[in-house]
Motif scaffolding. Structure first.
Motif, short mmCIF file in Angstrom:
data_model
loop_
_atom_site.label_atom_id
_atom_site.label_comp_id
_atom_site.label_asym_id
_atom_site.label_seq_id
_atom_site.Cartn_x
_atom_site.Cartn_y
_atom_site.Cartn_z
N LEU A 141 43.37 35.94 1.45
CA LEU A 141 42.28 36.82 2.07
C LEU A 141 41.27 37.31 1.82
CD1 LEU A 141 46.20 38.83 1.60
CD2 LEU A 141 45.31 37.49 4.22
N LEU A 142 40.46 37.16 3.31
CA LEU A 142 38.75 37.27 2.88
C LEU A 142 38.52 38.58 3.45
CD1 LEU A 142 37.20 33.73 3.60
CD2 LEU A 142 37.10 34.86 1.12
N ALA A 143 37.79 39.47 2.69
CA ALA A 143 37.65 40.57 3.97
C ALA A 143 35.85 40.53 4.44
CB ALA A 143 37.73 41.92 2.63
N TYR A 144 35.51 40.86 5.65
CA TYR A 144 34.31 40.82 6.04
C TYR A 144 33.96 42.09 6.22
CZ TYR A 144 35.11 35.67 6.51
OH TYR A 144 35.28 34.30 5.61
N VAL A 145 33.27 42.50 5.73
CA VAL A 145 32.02 44.10 6.50
C VAL A 145 31.10 43.29 6.91
CG1 VAL A 145 31.42 45.82 5.49
CG2 VAL A 145 32.80 45.61 4.39
#
Length: 162
Positions: free
Chosen positions: A59-63
Motif C-alpha cells: 500500500l502506498l500513501a500519497y500526500v
C-alpha cells in the motif's frame, strides 16, 4: 493536504522503489531487508513487487500526489497475515497517515479471510511499539532475530478482529 492510501499497481513500481529505498536508508535497523539488497533489485523485480497478489500487497500513501509512505500485507506459506514494511516520511510522522496505512492493511487482512494480523517490532523502537498498541496490537511472548541485523531481537505483536 490531500492524502490517498491505495494498493500499489504495476504502474507504481517507481514510487514503490523510491519509498522503500528511502525507508531502508532512514531506519535501516527497523526492517528485515537491507538497503543494499533492495537497491540490487532490477526494474523487473520492482514491477513484480508492485503487482498485488493474494500473498502480498504493498500500500502506498500519497500526500498531494507524492509518495510519502508504505505498508505491506503479506500472507506466508502457513496462511499467517502480517503487516510489514511500515514507514512514513519524517515530515508526515504524527499525522494520521500511519494509522490510515495500518487500517488499510487490516482491511486487506479481513478481505482475505484472516481475522488475525501480526507484525514484528524491536523493543528499542518505542515509538513504533506505542503506535501499534494504539492501533489495537498486543505483544506476544515470541521473539526472533531480525533477518537484516541478527543482533536485534524483535517481538511479535498481534491484532485480532473483533
Amino acid at each position: 493536504m490531500s492524502i490517498v492510501i491505495r494498493p500499489a499497481a504495476l504502474a507504481d513500481w517507481r514510487d514503490l522503489k523510491a519509498v522503500r529505498l528511502a525507508a531502508l536508508l532512514d531506519v535501516p535497523t527497523a526492517f528485515g531487508a537491507s538497503h543494499a539488497s533492495a537497491a540490487a533489485f532490477t526494474d523487473a523485480d520492482w514491477q513484480h513487487r508492485a503487482a498485488s497478489t493474494p500473498q502480498r500487497t504493498f500500500l502506498l500513501a500519497y500526500v498531494d500526489g507524492q509518495p510519502a509512505g508504505l505498508a505491506a500485507q503479506v500472507v506466508d506459506a502457513k496462511g499467517e497475515s502480517s503487516l510489514q514494511a511500515m514507514w512514513v516520511q519524517r515530515e508526515y510522522r504524527g499525522t494520521d497517515i500511519a494509522a490510515r496505512l495500518v487500517d488499510a492493511v487490516k482491511q486487506l487482512c479481513l478481505a482475505g479471510g484472516h481475522g488475525r494480523l501480526v507484525l514484528d517490532v524491536s523493543q528499542d523502537n518505542l515509538r513504533a511499539a506505542a503506535f501499534y498498541q494504539k492501533q489495537g496490537f498486543v505483544f506476544l511472548p515470541q521473539w526472533e532475530a531480525l533477518d537484516s541485523h541478527p543482533h536485534i531481537q524483535v517481538q511479535k505483536m498481534e491484532w485480532l478482529a473483533a
